[in-house]
Motif scaffolding. Structure first.
Motif, mmCIF file in Angstrom:
data_model
loop_
_atom_site.group_PDB
_atom_site.id
_atom_site.type_symbol
_atom_site.label_atom_id
_atom_site.label_comp_id
_atom_site.label_asym_id
_atom_site.label_seq_id
_atom_site.Cartn_x
_atom_site.Cartn_y
_atom_site.Cartn_z
ATOM 1 N N ASN A 102 -38.781 -50.951 52.096
ATOM 2 C CA ASN A 102 -37.566 -50.249 52.521
ATOM 3 C C ASN A 102 -37.636 -48.796 52.061
ATOM 4 O OD1 ASN A 102 -36.311 -52.726 53.443
ATOM 5 N ND2 ASN A 102 -35.923 -53.200 51.295
ATOM 6 N N GLY A 103 -37.038 -47.888 52.824
ATOM 7 C CA GLY A 103 -37.049 -46.521 52.319
ATOM 8 C C GLY A 103 -36.553 -45.469 53.277
ATOM 9 N N CYS A 104 -36.732 -44.216 52.831
ATOM 10 C CA CYS A 104 -36.245 -43.029 53.531
ATOM 11 C C CYS A 104 -37.404 -42.164 53.982
ATOM 12 C CB CYS A 104 -35.376 -42.178 52.604
ATOM 13 S SG CYS A 104 -34.011 -43.033 51.830
ATOM 14 N N ILE A 105 -37.314 -41.645 55.192
ATOM 15 C CA ILE A 105 -38.273 -40.678 55.711
ATOM 16 C C ILE A 105 -37.493 -39.499 56.284
ATOM 17 C CG2 ILE A 105 -40.102 -40.253 57.405
ATOM 18 C CD1 ILE A 105 -40.765 -43.237 57.291
ATOM 19 N N ARG A 106 -37.789 -38.304 55.818
ATOM 20 C CA ARG A 106 -37.140 -37.065 56.277
ATOM 21 C C ARG A 106 -35.614 -37.147 56.159
ATOM 22 N NH1 ARG A 106 -40.765 -38.036 60.351
ATOM 23 N NH2 ARG A 106 -39.044 -38.451 61.799
ATOM 24 N N CYS A 107 -35.140 -37.673 55.043
ATOM 25 C CA CYS A 107 -33.695 -37.779 54.828
ATOM 26 C C CYS A 107 -33.192 -36.662 53.921
ATOM 27 C CB CYS A 107 -33.350 -39.147 54.238
ATOM 28 S SG CYS A 107 -33.572 -40.494 55.437
ATOM 29 N N ASN A 108 -31.892 -36.456 53.944
ATOM 30 C CA ASN A 108 -31.256 -35.386 53.197
ATOM 31 C C ASN A 108 -30.132 -35.989 52.352
ATOM 32 O OD1 ASN A 108 -30.187 -32.985 52.284
ATOM 33 N ND2 ASN A 108 -29.736 -32.145 54.307
ATOM 34 N N ALA A 109 -30.237 -35.860 51.032
ATOM 35 C CA ALA A 109 -29.212 -36.362 50.112
ATOM 36 C C ALA A 109 -28.657 -35.177 49.337
ATOM 37 C CB ALA A 109 -29.812 -37.389 49.160
ATOM 38 N N PHE A 110 -27.336 -34.969 49.402
ATOM 39 C CA PHE A 110 -26.774 -33.800 48.726
ATOM 40 C C PHE A 110 -25.296 -33.994 48.394
ATOM 41 C CE2 PHE A 110 -26.220 -33.205 53.233
ATOM 42 C CZ PHE A 110 -25.024 -32.527 53.400
ATOM 43 N N ASN A 111 -24.814 -33.132 47.488
ATOM 44 C CA ASN A 111 -23.430 -33.184 47.011
ATOM 45 C C ASN A 111 -23.050 -34.566 46.493
ATOM 46 O OD1 ASN A 111 -22.986 -30.517 47.476
ATOM 47 N ND2 ASN A 111 -21.593 -30.785 49.204
ATOM 48 N N GLY A 112 -23.994 -35.245 45.845
ATOM 49 C CA GLY A 112 -23.735 -36.580 45.317
ATOM 50 C C GLY A 112 -22.954 -36.537 44.011
ATOM 51 N N ALA A 113 -21.943 -37.396 43.899
ATOM 52 C CA ALA A 113 -21.119 -37.526 42.687
ATOM 53 C C ALA A 113 -20.488 -36.187 42.292
ATOM 54 C CB ALA A 113 -21.937 -38.101 41.533
ATOM 55 N N LYS A 114 -20.126 -35.406 43.276
ATOM 56 C CA LYS A 114 -19.545 -34.086 43.012
ATOM 57 C C LYS A 114 -18.073 -34.226 42.612
ATOM 58 C CE LYS A 114 -19.005 -29.513 45.065
ATOM 59 N NZ LYS A 114 -19.227 -28.684 46.272
ATOM 60 N N ASP A 115 -17.686 -33.573 41.512
ATOM 61 C CA ASP A 115 -16.294 -33.563 41.050
ATOM 62 C C ASP A 115 -15.735 -34.962 40.791
ATOM 63 O OD1 ASP A 115 -16.256 -30.775 41.296
ATOM 64 O OD2 ASP A 115 -15.646 -30.897 43.396
ATOM 65 N N ASN A 116 -16.611 -35.897 40.364
ATOM 66 C CA ASN A 116 -16.133 -37.258 40.152
ATOM 67 C C ASN A 116 -15.059 -37.350 39.078
ATOM 68 O OD1 ASN A 116 -17.771 -38.210 42.135
ATOM 69 N ND2 ASN A 116 -18.896 -39.658 40.867
ATOM 70 N N LEU A 117 -15.186 -36.555 38.031
ATOM 71 C CA LEU A 117 -14.185 -36.628 36.963
ATOM 72 C C LEU A 117 -12.809 -36.205 37.470
ATOM 73 C CD1 LEU A 117 -16.107 -35.319 33.819
ATOM 74 C CD2 LEU A 117 -15.300 -37.645 34.256
ATOM 75 N N THR A 118 -12.766 -35.157 38.248
ATOM 76 C CA THR A 118 -11.469 -34.727 38.774
ATOM 77 C C THR A 118 -10.917 -35.712 39.792
ATOM 78 O OG1 THR A 118 -12.529 -33.368 40.476
ATOM 79 C CG2 THR A 118 -11.995 -32.291 38.394
ATOM 80 N N ASP A 147 -28.506 -30.591 45.054
ATOM 81 C CA ASP A 147 -27.089 -30.518 44.684
ATOM 82 C C ASP A 147 -26.523 -31.893 44.338
ATOM 83 O OD1 ASP A 147 -26.442 -27.581 45.143
ATOM 84 O OD2 ASP A 147 -27.356 -28.129 47.059
ATOM 85 N N ILE A 148 -27.247 -32.587 43.465
ATOM 86 C CA ILE A 148 -26.794 -33.873 42.932
ATOM 87 C C ILE A 148 -26.159 -33.598 41.573
ATOM 88 C CG2 ILE A 148 -27.489 -36.178 42.206
ATOM 89 C CD1 ILE A 148 -27.717 -35.601 45.274
ATOM 90 N N TYR A 149 -24.943 -34.078 41.373
ATOM 91 C CA TYR A 149 -24.149 -33.655 40.229
ATOM 92 C C TYR A 149 -24.126 -34.651 39.073
ATOM 93 C CZ TYR A 149 -22.597 -29.738 42.972
ATOM 94 O OH TYR A 149 -22.580 -28.580 43.699
ATOM 95 N N LYS A 150 -24.749 -35.822 39.235
ATOM 96 C CA LYS A 150 -24.755 -36.767 38.116
ATOM 97 C C LYS A 150 -26.050 -37.560 38.096
ATOM 98 C CE LYS A 150 -22.105 -40.171 35.615
ATOM 99 N NZ LYS A 150 -20.836 -40.892 35.478
ATOM 100 N N GLY A 151 -26.628 -37.678 36.889
ATOM 101 C CA GLY A 151 -27.812 -38.501 36.696
ATOM 102 C C GLY A 151 -29.052 -37.896 37.324
ATOM 103 N N PRO A 152 -30.179 -38.609 37.244
ATOM 104 C CA PRO A 152 -31.393 -38.134 37.903
ATOM 105 C C PRO A 152 -31.156 -38.021 39.412
ATOM 106 C CG PRO A 152 -31.867 -39.980 36.436
ATOM 107 C CD PRO A 152 -30.380 -39.889 36.547
ATOM 108 N N ALA A 153 -31.747 -37.028 40.028
ATOM 109 C CA ALA A 153 -31.630 -36.905 41.481
ATOM 110 C C ALA A 153 -32.326 -38.069 42.181
ATOM 111 C CB ALA A 153 -32.227 -35.583 41.930
#
Length: 201
Positions: A102-118, A147-153
């Protein structure tokens, strides 16, 4: 053109594949699911599914999810995300928690876990891409994680529970992993076995 399924939290999953196999999905977006936009883990057994040109965003947990709720139980095999994007979810953009190939090819992951505390959502979940326990020969290729905001990208994770095996033979290749909150030493974290890394930036 594309079609968007918005659940506004009324459903936990935007699209639940419910163990179905041999399906090609193209240009169907999901947003604001109570938990997961694309789900392959509630009912195990999905096999040979390709999702292309899809976006999943603003979900209560994950954008795309392969793997079972029970540690070490696969949700599907041969599930491939191609040219997909996942952003602004409270936890992982892509959670590939088990299964084979299973997996990702040419995918885009961004703005993950942004502003979770608020937002009042503070968990151990990361915001990027996760390859999880019992995964075999899973992969992330030619993808952009930023632009991943929490943990390892990007995390190859072993949940240390009884009879739960480490991810095996993960392939991480030709990815751009930049501009993430995690320090350079934890941008990618590997708890698996026999992983291969090459040509990543």
């Amino acid at each position: 053109s594309s079609h968007t399924i918005e659940t506004s939290g009324a459903r936990l999953q935007g699209i639940d594949f419910n163990g179905k196999s041999y399906i090609n999905v193209d240009s169907i977006n999901t947003t604001k699911a109570g938990q997961t936009g694309y789900e392959f883990g509630i009912t195990p057994g999905s096999n040979t599914v390709t999702v292309s040109h899809a976006a999943s965003s603003w979900n209560g947990q994950r954008g795309f999810r392969v793997g079972n709720w029970v540690y070490g139980k696969p949700g599907g095999d041969n599930i491939t995300f191609i040219d997909c994007a996942s952003s602004d979810n409270l936890s992982e953009a892509f959670w590939i928690g088990g299964g084979f190939n299973n997996g990702c090819i040419r995918c885009n992951a961004f703005n993950g876990a942004k502003d979770n505390l608020t937002k009042g959502y503070d968990t151990a979940d990361i915001g990027g891409i996760l390859i999880g326990s019992a995964a075999v020969n899973n992969f992330v290729k030619d993808s952009y994680v930023h632009d991943i905001y929490k943990g390892p990208a990007l995390l190859v994770e072993h949940e240390n529970h009884t009879n739960v095996t480490k991810p095996l033979g993960t392939i991480i290749s030709d990815n751009i992993i930049v501009q993430n909150v995690a320090t350079v030493f934890t941008t990618v974290e590997d708890q698996g076995q026999g992983s291969t890394y090459y040509r990543n930036i």
